[in-house]
Enzyme design. Sequence first.
Site, PDB file in Angstrom:
ATOM      1  N   GLU A 180       0.880  -1.026  -0.114  1.00 40.39           N
ATOM      2  CA  GLU A 180       0.048   0.037   0.028  1.00 40.39           C
ATOM      3  C   GLU A 180       0.794   1.181  -0.111  1.00 40.39           C
ATOM      4  O   GLU A 180       2.038   1.304   0.264  1.00 40.39           O
ATOM      5  CB  GLU A 180      -0.819  -0.037   1.161  1.00 40.39           C
ATOM      6  N   GLU A 237       9.212 -15.990  -3.301  1.00 37.50           N
ATOM      7  CA  GLU A 237       9.419 -14.913  -4.153  1.00 37.50           C
ATOM      8  C   GLU A 237      11.046 -14.653  -4.071  1.00 37.50           C
ATOM      9  O   GLU A 237      11.768 -14.269  -4.959  1.00 37.50           O
ATOM     10  CB  GLU A 237       8.642 -13.521  -3.777  1.00 37.50           C
ATOM     11  N   GLN A 277      44.310  -5.404 -18.216  1.00 42.76           N
ATOM     12  CA  GLN A 277      44.066  -6.023 -17.009  1.00 42.76           C
ATOM     13  C   GLN A 277      43.012  -5.476 -16.244  1.00 42.76           C
ATOM     14  O   GLN A 277      42.323  -6.017 -15.404  1.00 42.76           O
ATOM     15  CB  GLN A 277      45.513  -5.591 -16.103  1.00 42.76           C
TER      16      GLN A 277
END
Length: 421
Positions: free
Chosen positions: A157, A282, A319
């Site tokens: 919300e 999840e 590098q």
Amino acid sequence: MFEWSETDELIRSAVRGFIDKEIRPQLDGLDSGEVSPYPIIRKLFSEFGIDVLGAESIEKLLAKQRKREEALAAGEPLPEKKERKSGDGGPFSGQESMMAVLIAELSGVCMGLVTAMGVSIGLGATTIMSRGTLAQKERWLGDIVTMKKVAAWAITEPDSGSDAFGGMKTYVRRDGEDYILNGQKTFITNGPFADVVVVYAKLDEGDGADKRDRKVLTFVLDKGMEGFAQGKPFKKMGLHASPTGELFFDNVRLSKDRLLGETEEHKGGDGRDSARTSFTAERVGVAFMALGIVNECHRLCLDYAKNRKLWGQEIGRFQLVQLKLAKMEIARINIQNMVFSVLERGRAGKQPSLAEASAMKLYCSETATEVAMEAVQLFGGNGYMSEYHVEQLARDAKSLMIYAGSNEIQVTHVAKGLLGR
């Protein structure tokens, strides 16, 4: 498990073929929001038989539950429940390795597709499966797991993101045998277009009880119900292929058959317990998505390092570029090993705790975001251009640090698990 099986690799090859044919040509439209993700997901399900697999899995589950309820009604002894094994936890349980490959491959190209699909099935269908009555499962599950209908899972919300339960203002009150729902949800994946919505709301009993401690109930709504409005898709930083929006409830009348379990005293606890189980799944899913992001960044950067030339030589000879590539490889190995661990434990019927899932989410999301940003850096000016896919990967990866609970909240869950609180 320490490597992908031959079957996993065959699936990966087939998924990549589908991606090249059906998704990459539509990436611009998906990223602009002009192309809907749902027809693509349905085509994926059809071509790989995932819709048939899901439908068969649900029908087996329902047949088993019907048999138990018939035996109970006849006063016959119920069959003993078998020890939980891999394959008992969701509509595609038993196929976790296949789904991990699918999620990772899709995430490396268009993570919004994964989010749209994952929330619909992994949160919407799974919540109905775990808490619904037989009639409720028969009513909604078949269409959701086959993607004939799209589901949303609504808990967040405007004033209660991380404090999902304590700050929840959406509420229901009893009205005879029915309930009246009022409130608002936001940041809801699939919200603008969902056909079915699982909604969490607090029960207002009018007793003056502390609002933070009121019981949380879980309801299922259908698109088009009177008083239920779905907002337009938000404009977001990333995950553009995954529609996200607001939901509004204005005196929505809900019959008792829309309350999951059809009882306020659900044997699985109130809605908080349901949501925590969903949080665990999840957050584990974030690891699968992070693996896809890292794999794709790794692939693109290796190719670029071999072909991009500066001062007469490939940049892969420098590098500092080698250091970036080496760190990407370490990140890839670490995240992949976490995924392997989850898959192996799942086969033994051992699911990660909420704290363990939070630890995975915290590490994998941060690592994927770092890798994606380093990929942009390695590409230089090209990496900042939308023509190069690393730009989208960086935008999408960042969402993983907020998605499924902000990383700051993951720290709290990990610490509580360590402290036994």
